[in-house]
Design a protein around this motif. Structure first.
Motif, PDB file in Angstrom:
ATOM      1  N   GLN A  80       0.809  -1.208   0.000  1.00 47.94           N
ATOM      2  CA  GLN A  80       0.000   0.000   0.000  1.00 47.94           C
ATOM      3  C   GLN A  80       0.848   1.268   0.000  1.00 47.94           C
ATOM      4  O   GLN A  80       0.342   2.352  -0.294  1.00 47.94           O
ATOM      5  CB  GLN A  80      -0.934   0.013   1.226  1.00 47.94           C
ATOM      6  CG  GLN A  80      -1.891  -1.174   1.288  1.00 47.94           C
ATOM      7  CD  GLN A  80      -2.821  -1.233   0.096  1.00 47.94           C
ATOM      8  OE1 GLN A  80      -3.387  -0.222  -0.321  1.00 47.94           O
ATOM      9  NE2 GLN A  80      -2.992  -2.424  -0.481  1.00 47.94           N
ATOM     10  N   LEU A  81       2.123   1.154   0.362  1.00 50.93           N
ATOM     11  CA  LEU A  81       2.984   2.329   0.460  1.00 50.93           C
ATOM     12  C   LEU A  81       3.694   2.595  -0.863  1.00 50.93           C
ATOM     13  O   LEU A  81       3.962   1.672  -1.626  1.00 50.93           O
ATOM     14  CB  LEU A  81       4.025   2.126   1.564  1.00 50.93           C
ATOM     15  CG  LEU A  81       3.486   1.967   2.990  1.00 50.93           C
ATOM     16  CD1 LEU A  81       4.624   1.666   3.956  1.00 50.93           C
ATOM     17  CD2 LEU A  81       2.734   3.225   3.430  1.00 50.93           C
ATOM     18  N   PRO A  82       4.007   3.859  -1.144  1.00 47.02           N
ATOM     19  CA  PRO A  82       4.750   4.172  -2.378  1.00 47.02           C
ATOM     20  C   PRO A  82       6.110   3.476  -2.366  1.00 47.02           C
ATOM     21  O   PRO A  82       6.765   3.393  -1.329  1.00 47.02           O
ATOM     22  CB  PRO A  82       4.913   5.700  -2.309  1.00 47.02           C
ATOM     23  CG  PRO A  82       3.834   6.168  -1.387  1.00 47.02           C
ATOM     24  CD  PRO A  82       3.648   5.069  -0.381  1.00 47.02           C
ATOM     25  N   SER A 113       5.104   4.610   8.017  1.00 54.23           N
ATOM     26  CA  SER A 113       4.578   5.564   7.045  1.00 54.23           C
ATOM     27  C   SER A 113       5.375   5.570   5.749  1.00 54.23           C
ATOM     28  O   SER A 113       4.959   6.154   4.757  1.00 54.23           O
ATOM     29  CB  SER A 113       4.579   6.978   7.650  1.00 54.23           C
ATOM     30  OG  SER A 113       5.886   7.332   8.086  1.00 54.23           O
ATOM     31  N   SER A 114       6.536   4.904   5.761  1.00 54.63           N
ATOM     32  CA  SER A 114       7.364   4.818   4.571  1.00 54.63           C
ATOM     33  C   SER A 114       8.014   3.445   4.499  1.00 54.63           C
ATOM     34  O   SER A 114       8.262   2.816   5.534  1.00 54.63           O
ATOM     35  CB  SER A 114       8.451   5.902   4.598  1.00 54.63           C
ATOM     36  OG  SER A 114       9.458   5.645   3.638  1.00 54.63           O
ATOM     37  N   ASN A 115       8.296   2.991   3.286  1.00 54.94           N
ATOM     38  CA  ASN A 115       9.006   1.723   3.130  1.00 54.94           C
ATOM     39  C   ASN A 115      10.428   1.793   3.669  1.00 54.94           C
ATOM     40  O   ASN A 115      11.070   0.771   3.878  1.00 54.94           O
ATOM     41  CB  ASN A 115       9.032   1.320   1.645  1.00 54.94           C
ATOM     42  CG  ASN A 115       7.793   0.537   1.245  1.00 54.94           C
ATOM     43  OD1 ASN A 115       7.390  -0.396   1.935  1.00 54.94           O
ATOM     44  ND2 ASN A 115       7.179   0.917   0.151  1.00 54.94           N
ATOM     45  N   ILE A 164       2.752 -12.177  -8.686  1.00 58.62           N
ATOM     46  CA  ILE A 164       2.814 -10.871  -8.041  1.00 58.62           C
ATOM     47  C   ILE A 164       1.403 -10.361  -7.801  1.00 58.62           C
ATOM     48  O   ILE A 164       0.470 -10.698  -8.523  1.00 58.62           O
ATOM     49  CB  ILE A 164       3.619  -9.858  -8.865  1.00 58.62           C
ATOM     50  CG1 ILE A 164       2.983  -9.630 -10.239  1.00 58.62           C
ATOM     51  CG2 ILE A 164       5.077 -10.319  -9.018  1.00 58.62           C
ATOM     52  CD1 ILE A 164       3.681  -8.550 -11.056  1.00 58.62           C
ATOM     53  N   ALA A 165       1.264  -9.529  -6.770  1.00 56.38           N
ATOM     54  CA  ALA A 165      -0.049  -8.975  -6.445  1.00 56.38           C
ATOM     55  C   ALA A 165      -0.285  -7.641  -7.126  1.00 56.38           C
ATOM     56  O   ALA A 165      -1.432  -7.235  -7.339  1.00 56.38           O
ATOM     57  CB  ALA A 165      -0.173  -8.799  -4.929  1.00 56.38           C
ATOM     58  N   GLN A 193      10.087  -2.217  -1.698  1.00 58.86           N
ATOM     59  CA  GLN A 193      10.069  -2.233  -0.232  1.00 58.86           C
ATOM     60  C   GLN A 193      11.468  -2.392   0.364  1.00 58.86           C
ATOM     61  O   GLN A 193      11.633  -2.277   1.576  1.00 58.86           O
ATOM     62  CB  GLN A 193       9.219  -3.395   0.270  1.00 58.86           C
ATOM     63  CG  GLN A 193       7.781  -3.391  -0.168  1.00 58.86           C
ATOM     64  CD  GLN A 193       7.020  -4.544   0.452  1.00 58.86           C
ATOM     65  OE1 GLN A 193       6.638  -4.511   1.626  1.00 58.86           O
ATOM     66  NE2 GLN A 193       6.813  -5.599  -0.325  1.00 58.86           N
ATOM     67  N   MET A 194      12.445  -2.715  -0.486  1.00 59.45           N
ATOM     68  CA  MET A 194      13.783  -3.081  -0.016  1.00 59.45           C
ATOM     69  C   MET A 194      13.655  -4.231   0.982  1.00 59.45           C
ATOM     70  O   MET A 194      14.189  -4.187   2.096  1.00 59.45           O
ATOM     71  CB  MET A 194      14.498  -1.887   0.625  1.00 59.45           C
ATOM     72  CG  MET A 194      14.873  -0.807  -0.364  1.00 59.45           C
ATOM     73  SD  MET A 194      15.939  -1.429  -1.684  1.00 59.45           S
ATOM     74  CE  MET A 194      16.133   0.012  -2.719  1.00 59.45           C
TER      75      MET A 194
END
Length: 429
Positions: free
Chosen positions: A57-59, A284-286, A344-345, A414-415
């Motif tokens: 869901q995160l950029p 809030s961030s990857n 992959i989703a 996401q690293m």
């Protein structure tokens, strides 16, 4: 001029012969190639992978569409081994948060080591609805009283070796307006009262840190540093050096806004499990990490020992997994490439890597090369290719069976490492 038509005929025949030669070479090259299909090996101890894929869901951190593929030659001493999924940290200190009113009345501290360092750091407070910065404390207003020795209870100075003000600590890199004191080397373990004599705002907030350097009592925490967003628990082990006491820790989770949430703990055959809340929010961030804090209080040889240990972990969304079937391309008995398909989703940037090994004269596996590939995948195109170098394979002097070892899948958005397989594939023509 009479020779001109003859020249045209000659050139036409030459061009036709060249075309035929090219077609023959292409057909021969195609015939020299072969394709085989195989299944990834069964997982073994140390392997891990995603079961159900979920859409992040995160950029993404990395959203490059550029395709990358490269091959390197690892050091001959390289040992291919599974990546560790846990890490350890030790603590000889503890933290406690107090109010200005509590510091004015006196805060009880347990000290188990002489020459300990006590630091008081003002904290911001938003309980009133507005941001309030707590005032810095001058070190000459700090008192430390030994509650176990009534005869010297009023002699705070005898328990303090030196003091440091915010300016002195700032030169050491501590720029949070904190003040500190170093206890005397003759100070005895026991109960002490930390008190500030200047009036402080009653609701102001302060973090008190007690660091007992060279203490024989070190709290060690070992826990996983990668946790799936679908997981509802975090496993960890704790131990206190020079103590065989049964420990009863408490745990809390630090959120991205700095707030803490108490976690329920379950003990299972010496291992602890922190139950993560159903409403656990991702960072809030990857690029962000989550943090778990373990607090422990016990008595060793009649002395109360308090410890706090913290550890960070990466929360990731299980966004992809490798399909079981793979295709290998061969040329003249040497593998050229390995093709994978991913489930992959959602579209994103993913990376694959692995090591190709061959067999030496004694039948031992030796590493030939490392191959890596990264690409932006979509739901319509989720294939990835690991290229191999036939020249490196031939020059290695190694022969079949060739194997793909240390196969690793990462979500570069996401690293995060999504899967690892130690012995992924035996390449057979």
């Amino acid at each position: 001029m009479k020779n001109f038509p003859l020249m045209l005929v000659t050139l036409s025949i030459s061009a036709l012969l060249i075309a035929c030669q090219d077609e023959t070479a292409t057909r021969a090259d195609t015939q020299a190639q072969s394709f085989t299909q195989a299944s990834l090996s069964a997982p073994q101890q140390g392997d891990f992978s995603v079961t159900d894929v979920t859409e992040p869901q995160l950029p993404p951190i990395n959203s490059s569409r550029e395709s990358l593929s490269f091959i390197s030659v690892p050091a001959k001493t390289l040992i291919i081994s599974p990546p560790s999924d846990s890490h350890s940290s030790s603590s000889d200190e503890y933290w406690t948060t107090v109010t200005g009113a509590e510091l004015n009345r006196g805060v009880s501290l347990s000290i188990s080591q002489a020459s300990s360092v006590i630091r008081i750091s003002p904290r911001a407070d938003t309980s009133s609805g507005a941001l309030m910065h707590s005032q810095a404390i001058s070190p000459d207003k700090i008192q430390l009283i030994n509650l176990d020795n009534k005869s010297s209870a009023s002699k705070s100075s005898s328990n303090i070796h030196s003091l440091a003000d915010p300016q002195a600590l700032a030169t050491a890199g501590l720029t949070d307006d904190s003040s500190a004191l170093i206890m005397s080397s003759s100070a005895k373990p026991g109960k002490y009262q930390l008190k500030v004599s200047v009036p402080l705002a009653p609701k102001s907030s302060y973090l008190v840190n007690v660091k007992e350097k060279h203490s024989p009592y070190q709290l060690k925490l070992t826990s996983k540093f990668r946790v799936s967003s679908l997981s509802r628990s975090l496993d960890f082990n704790i131990s206190l050096t020079n103590s065989d006491q049964a420990l009863r820790p408490t745990a809390s989770l630090k959120h991205s806004d700095g707030s803490y949430q108490t976690l329920k703990l379950v003990s299972n055959h010496g291992q602890w499990q922190a139950q993560l809340p159903e409403t656990l929010a991702m960072p809030s961030s990857n690029q962000g990490l989550s943090e778990i804090q373990i607090d422990m209080q016990t008595r060793v040889n009649g002395i109360e020992v308090i410890r706090t240990v913290k550890t960070a972990f990466k929360q990731f969304v299980p966004s992809a997994k490798i399909q079981q079937q793979v295709n290998t391309r061969w040329r003249e008995g040497v593998p050229v490439s390995i093709a994978f398909s991913l489930d992959i989703a959602a579209q994103g940037r993913f990376a694959l890597s692995g090591y190709l090994t061959g067999s030496d004269a004694s039948g031992q596996d030796k590493t030939i090369l490392k191959t890596e590939s990264a690409n932006w995948l979509t739901l319509d195109n989720s294939a990835m290719l690991l290229k191999l170098d036939p020249q490196l394979i031939q020059e290695s002097g190694l022969s079949a069976p060739f194997k793909l070892m240390g196969l690793e899948l990462k979500d570069q958005g996401q690293m995060a490492r999504l899967s690892y397989q130690q012995e992924a594939l035996i390449l057979e023509q």
